[in-house]
Structures are given as C-alpha cells and as structure tokens.
Design a protein around this motif. Sequence first.
Motif, PDB file in Angstrom:
ATOM      1  N   THR A   1     -26.583  -0.022   9.015  1.00  9.46           N
ATOM      2  CA  THR A   1     -26.673  -1.271   9.507  1.00  9.46           C
ATOM      3  C   THR A   1     -27.477  -2.426   8.731  1.00  9.46           C
ATOM      4  O   THR A   1     -27.547  -1.583   7.514  1.00  9.46           O
ATOM      5  N   ASP A   2     -26.829  -3.081   9.139  1.00  8.38           N
ATOM      6  CA  ASP A   2     -27.832  -4.360   8.014  1.00  8.38           C
ATOM      7  C   ASP A   2     -28.873  -4.355   7.707  1.00  8.38           C
ATOM      8  O   ASP A   2     -29.510  -4.018   8.803  1.00  8.38           O
ATOM      9  N   THR A   3     -29.882  -5.365   6.916  1.00  6.14           N
ATOM     10  CA  THR A   3     -30.756  -5.314   6.437  1.00  6.14           C
ATOM     11  C   THR A   3     -31.240  -6.906   7.595  1.00  6.14           C
ATOM     12  O   THR A   3     -32.734  -6.396   8.255  1.00  6.14           O
ATOM     13  N   VAL A   4     -30.638  -8.345   7.656  1.00  5.79           N
ATOM     14  CA  VAL A   4     -30.976  -8.894   7.944  1.00  5.79           C
ATOM     15  C   VAL A   4     -30.124  -9.609   8.472  1.00  5.79           C
ATOM     16  O   VAL A   4     -29.803 -10.495   8.192  1.00  5.79           O
ATOM     17  N   PHE A   5     -30.283  -9.746  10.514  1.00  5.30           N
ATOM     18  CA  PHE A   5     -29.557 -10.278  10.860  1.00  5.30           C
ATOM     19  C   PHE A   5     -30.121 -10.573  11.861  1.00  5.30           C
ATOM     20  O   PHE A   5     -29.487  -9.962  13.891  1.00  5.30           O
ATOM     21  N   LYS A   6     -31.335 -11.341  11.758  1.00  2.00           N
ATOM     22  CA  LYS A   6     -32.089 -11.575  13.351  1.00  2.00           C
ATOM     23  C   LYS A   6     -31.423 -12.264  14.539  1.00  2.00           C
ATOM     24  O   LYS A   6     -30.922 -12.846  14.037  1.00  2.00           O
ATOM     25  N   PRO A   7     -32.026 -12.151  15.680  1.00  2.00           N
ATOM     26  CA  PRO A   7     -32.482 -10.982  16.750  1.00  2.00           C
ATOM     27  C   PRO A   7     -32.080  -9.336  16.466  1.00  2.00           C
ATOM     28  O   PRO A   7     -32.429  -8.203  17.654  1.00  2.00           O
ATOM     29  N   PHE A   8     -30.700  -9.303  15.776  1.00  2.00           N
ATOM     30  CA  PHE A   8     -30.395  -8.110  15.936  1.00  2.00           C
ATOM     31  C   PHE A   8     -30.684  -6.676  15.293  1.00  2.00           C
ATOM     32  O   PHE A   8     -30.879  -5.350  15.587  1.00  2.00           O
ATOM     33  N   GLU A   9     -31.023  -7.135  13.859  1.00  3.09           N
ATOM     34  CA  GLU A   9     -31.902  -6.028  12.809  1.00  3.09           C
ATOM     35  C   GLU A   9     -32.597  -6.609  11.628  1.00  3.09           C
ATOM     36  O   GLU A   9     -32.122  -7.728  11.352  1.00  3.09           O
ATOM     37  N   TYR A  10     -33.958  -6.168  11.992  1.00  2.00           N
ATOM     38  CA  TYR A  10     -34.758  -7.440  11.026  1.00  2.00           C
ATOM     39  C   TYR A  10     -35.639  -6.468  10.838  1.00  2.00           C
ATOM     40  O   TYR A  10     -36.032  -5.911  11.516  1.00  2.00           O
ATOM     41  N   THR A  11     -37.055  -6.592   9.823  1.00  2.00           N
ATOM     42  CA  THR A  11     -37.969  -5.923   9.744  1.00  2.00           C
ATOM     43  C   THR A  11     -39.326  -7.249  10.235  1.00  2.00           C
ATOM     44  O   THR A  11     -38.908  -8.643   9.662  1.00  2.00           O
ATOM     45  N   ASN A  12     -40.101  -6.346  10.757  1.00  2.00           N
ATOM     46  CA  ASN A  12     -40.696  -7.540  11.765  1.00  2.00           C
ATOM     47  C   ASN A  12     -42.165  -7.967  10.580  1.00  2.00           C
ATOM     48  O   ASN A  12     -42.018  -7.476   9.932  1.00  2.00           O
ATOM     49  N   GLU A  13     -43.248  -8.499  11.093  1.00  3.34           N
ATOM     50  CA  GLU A  13     -44.573  -8.124  10.386  1.00  3.34           C
ATOM     51  C   GLU A  13     -45.177  -7.790  10.402  1.00  3.34           C
ATOM     52  O   GLU A  13     -46.270  -7.005   9.578  1.00  3.34           O
ATOM     53  N   LYS A  14     -44.995  -6.446  10.713  1.00  3.68           N
ATOM     54  CA  LYS A  14     -46.025  -4.547  11.262  1.00  3.68           C
ATOM     55  C   LYS A  14     -45.129  -3.895  10.155  1.00  3.68           C
ATOM     56  O   LYS A  14     -45.197  -3.038   9.886  1.00  3.68           O
ATOM     57  N   ASN A  15     -43.985  -4.816   9.355  1.00  2.57           N
ATOM     58  CA  ASN A  15     -43.099  -3.761   8.943  1.00  2.57           C
ATOM     59  C   ASN A  15     -42.101  -2.959   9.329  1.00  2.57           C
ATOM     60  O   ASN A  15     -41.758  -1.883   8.879  1.00  2.57           O
ATOM     61  N   GLU A  16     -42.040  -3.307  10.264  1.00  3.63           N
ATOM     62  CA  GLU A  16     -40.998  -1.938  11.406  1.00  3.63           C
ATOM     63  C   GLU A  16     -39.848  -2.838  11.407  1.00  3.63           C
ATOM     64  O   GLU A  16     -39.496  -4.167  11.445  1.00  3.63           O
ATOM     65  N   PHE A  17     -38.781  -1.662  11.490  1.00  6.85           N
ATOM     66  CA  PHE A  17     -37.122  -2.870  11.304  1.00  6.85           C
ATOM     67  C   PHE A  17     -36.632  -2.338  13.068  1.00  6.85           C
ATOM     68  O   PHE A  17     -37.254  -1.820  13.905  1.00  6.85           O
TER      69      PHE A  17
END
Length: 269
Positions: A52-68
């Motif tokens: 998957t990608d790393t930064v394609f919000k809101p489909f895949e990204y890291t939140n403020e808790k460092n969770e993918f």
Amino acid sequence: MMKKFLALTLCTALMTGVVLTGCGSANKKEAADNSPNASSGTTNAKTWIIATDTVFKPFEYTNEKNEFVGIDVDLVAAIAEDQGFKYDLKSLGWDAAVAAVQVGQADGLIAGATIKQERIDSGWIFSEGYYNATQTFVVAEGSDIKSFEDLKGKNVAVKNGTAGADFANSLKDQYGFTVTVFEDSPTMYQDVLLGNSVACVEDTPIMAASIKEGGLKLTIPEGMESEGAPYGFAIMNKDNQELLDMFNAGLANIKANGKYDEILNKYLK
C-alpha cells in the motif's frame, strides 16, 4: 531504465525493512476462526503480502498515535476477517508498492488505485470497485484560479502514475498549462503552497480530508473535477486470483452486513 532500477532497489530495501502487519498473530488467528470460510474448514493458511501507499489520507496514513490507519487499512482487515485469510500489509509508498506487486514481492495492492483501462492493458487485474472517486484541481487559498481557462501559461503539480495526473494531462494542451510530476502527495501540495505551481490535482476525498485535518491553506474550486472512477484492489499475477476472489466475496459481505458503511463513515463523516 535507471529510474526503474532505483524503484526496484527502493522496493527491495523497504520490503526487508519495517513491515506494517495488517493483523497481529493473535488477531489473525481470531479472524480466521470467526470467519465464514473458517467454519467451513476452508481457511487459507497462507499469509498474503499486500502493498500500500504511505500517505493517502483518508485511505492510508499514520495518525497522531503513530498507528497506520485509513479506509483501505480497515477494509482489508474486515475482508480478511470475513474470509478467514492472513496478511501482512506493507506501507511502501505508491511507486514502490506498484513495483513490489509487479516483481512478485507482494501479492496484491490496495492504495486508492483507480480502475482504468491503461492499467488493465498493462497487466493489472482489478477487483470490483470499492469506492467511486473524482479527481479535482486544488489551488492555494486566495488564488485567482477559478476555472480551467485561468490555468493558461501556468504550471500544475501532479503525482506520478495517478488518475489525477491523467486528468491534468488530458487537459493541458486544451487549456495551455504545463505539468510537473512529484512522487508523493505532501510534496505536491507543498509545491502549490510555495507558489511554484498554481494548482495540483488530487482525488477529491483525499484532498478534502487533507485540507480539513491537516489545516492546509488550499481550497477546492467548484467545477474543476473529473467525472470520477472507482478504486479497486489489484493483483498482477493470475496465480493470486484466489486473493482477488476472496477480496470480492468479502467486500460483498461487508457491504451487506453494514461494516463497509461503518468504515466509510468513520473516515468521511
């Protein structure tokens, strides 16, 4: 040729590095034990590798808790639970994720990939569409760009290999603007914020979420979007048809039981 070599080198390095696992071992077992396939004795023992990608919000990204997290992340988890299969979700970035599936280092791809004929012709094998999205031009706050005609003589930023890039390229000759290609969305956005490009082109739900949650000083003009097309899960090797079939079956089931709407509402409402 050098670009392809570098992409494959990056892909290999990342594949042997940090892995984001879709389910921990306990959760994988639980998903298999509680699934319809598990109860019928057809649980798949294989662990499928999904890129998957790393930064394609809101489909895949890291939140403020460092969770993918994200729509794609939750969809794969729900479908795997429904179908009783195990998987490792690898966050590689768009180009490296595509390369990983192409060379067989990953079995499938979920990264907001638009289903389009060009990809099908080059060997992508898509699932049923799981989300319909338009692409839109995006400008800086206070910009005087209000229509395609206003782009004449200007530059537009796009992300490599995306439907947004295709949309921009389909219009550039007609409206007389140039295009600069970037490898990821944040860098593309920054080019507009810095004034190097007057606009960028992004999938509308991603852009809306990025502006809202990231506080980006960007805005979406009315009337500068595409007709839209569905996103699909993809494989590039017919030997992985089983995975594609399970994705389609699981997608149908979670749409029927309400889990699909629950996931979309979590990220889009």
